[in-house]
Design an enzyme around this catalytic site. Structure first.
Site, PDB file in Angstrom:
ATOM      1  N   ASP A   7       0.816  -1.139  -0.345  1.00 59.98           N
ATOM      2  CA  ASP A   7       0.168  -0.221  -0.569  1.00 59.98           C
ATOM      3  C   ASP A   7       1.115   0.980   0.109  1.00 59.98           C
ATOM      4  OD1 ASP A   7      -2.680   1.495   0.228  1.00 59.98           O
ATOM      5  OD2 ASP A   7      -1.743   1.612   2.289  1.00 59.98           O
ATOM      6  N   GLU A  68      -0.777  -1.117  -4.860  1.00 60.73           N
ATOM      7  CA  GLU A  68      -2.314  -0.316  -4.707  1.00 60.73           C
ATOM      8  C   GLU A  68      -1.888   0.635  -6.519  1.00 60.73           C
ATOM      9  OE1 GLU A  68      -5.108   1.127  -2.182  1.00 60.73           O
ATOM     10  OE2 GLU A  68      -4.185   2.758  -2.259  1.00 60.73           O
ATOM     11  N   ASP A 141      -3.173   0.930   6.468  1.00 59.37           N
ATOM     12  CA  ASP A 141      -1.656   0.347   5.754  1.00 59.37           C
ATOM     13  C   ASP A 141      -1.008  -0.590   5.685  1.00 59.37           C
ATOM     14  OD1 ASP A 141      -0.892   4.398   4.615  1.00 59.37           O
ATOM     15  OD2 ASP A 141      -1.107   3.885   7.641  1.00 59.37           O
TER      16      ASP A 141
END
Length: 194
Positions: A7, A68, A141
């Site tokens: 992330d 991501e 996260d």
């Protein structure tokens, strides 16, 4: 298959490693966050994230890296940092010959929770449940990194089958066009009526 989920973030970069097989069963190998000081110089911060990601790759030996995909936000500065970290991670993976997959936030949410509109709390709850964790990964996260890895494990077989089907369809279309072209040449040469 072992997946390293990332992330991307400049202040907090979530890292999660997940193992999975042919079924939907998945296991958490490790989870954490690489942090950089908000007041640090950009090159130093990117180097710190790169160092952390490379340590994780060296320690866990993932077979693929799931990142991501950067999406539009109102805060351009935040998007820039996220994009820069994504690039650093993709470069580290490429140097090791690891494939990189990008997943949108809505793909990740839908894969893990069943809804592309799930909020962070719902995603964290589902990641905790799916991976059988004793406690929810923190901060968000870290949970998001695990969600990315799970998403990739669950979506990769479908994406692979779809790519194979598309390649087969393209091959059939090429063969069909070649047969048509050949047939047209054959009738154009001398074939008219009898």
């Amino acid at each position: 298959m072992r997946v390293l989920g990332i992330d991307p973030g400049l202040t907090r970069c979530g890292l999660g490693v997940v193992d999975g097989g042919r079924s939907r069963s998945v296991t958490c190998v490790d989870v954490g966050v690489a942090r950089t000081p908000a007041d640090g110089q950009l090159p130093d911060r990117l180097a710190a994230v790169a160092d952390a990601v490379e340590r994780w790759m060296d320690t866990h030996h993932p077979e693929v890296v799931a990142i991501e995909r950067v999406f539009s936000q109102h805060n351009v500065r935040s998007v820039m940092g996220t994009a820069q970290v994504s690039g650093v991670v993709a470069l580290a993976a490429a140097r090791r010959g690891l494939p990189v997959a990008f997943h949108t936030p809505s793909e990740v949410k839908a894969a893990v929770s069943g809804s592309g509109r799930a909020d962070k709390k719902q995603v964290t709850t589902m990641v905790t449940r799916v991976l059988g964790l004793d406690a929810a990964p923190k901060p968000a996260d870290a949970a998001d990194a695990l969600a990315l890895a799970v998403c990739h494990l669950w979506r990769a077989p479908m994406a692979s089958r779809l790519a194979e089907a598309e390649a087969r369809a393209a091959e059939l279309a090429r063969a069909h066009k070649a047969r048509l072209k050949s047939a047209q040449r054959g009738t154009g040469r001398g074939g008219g009526g009898r």
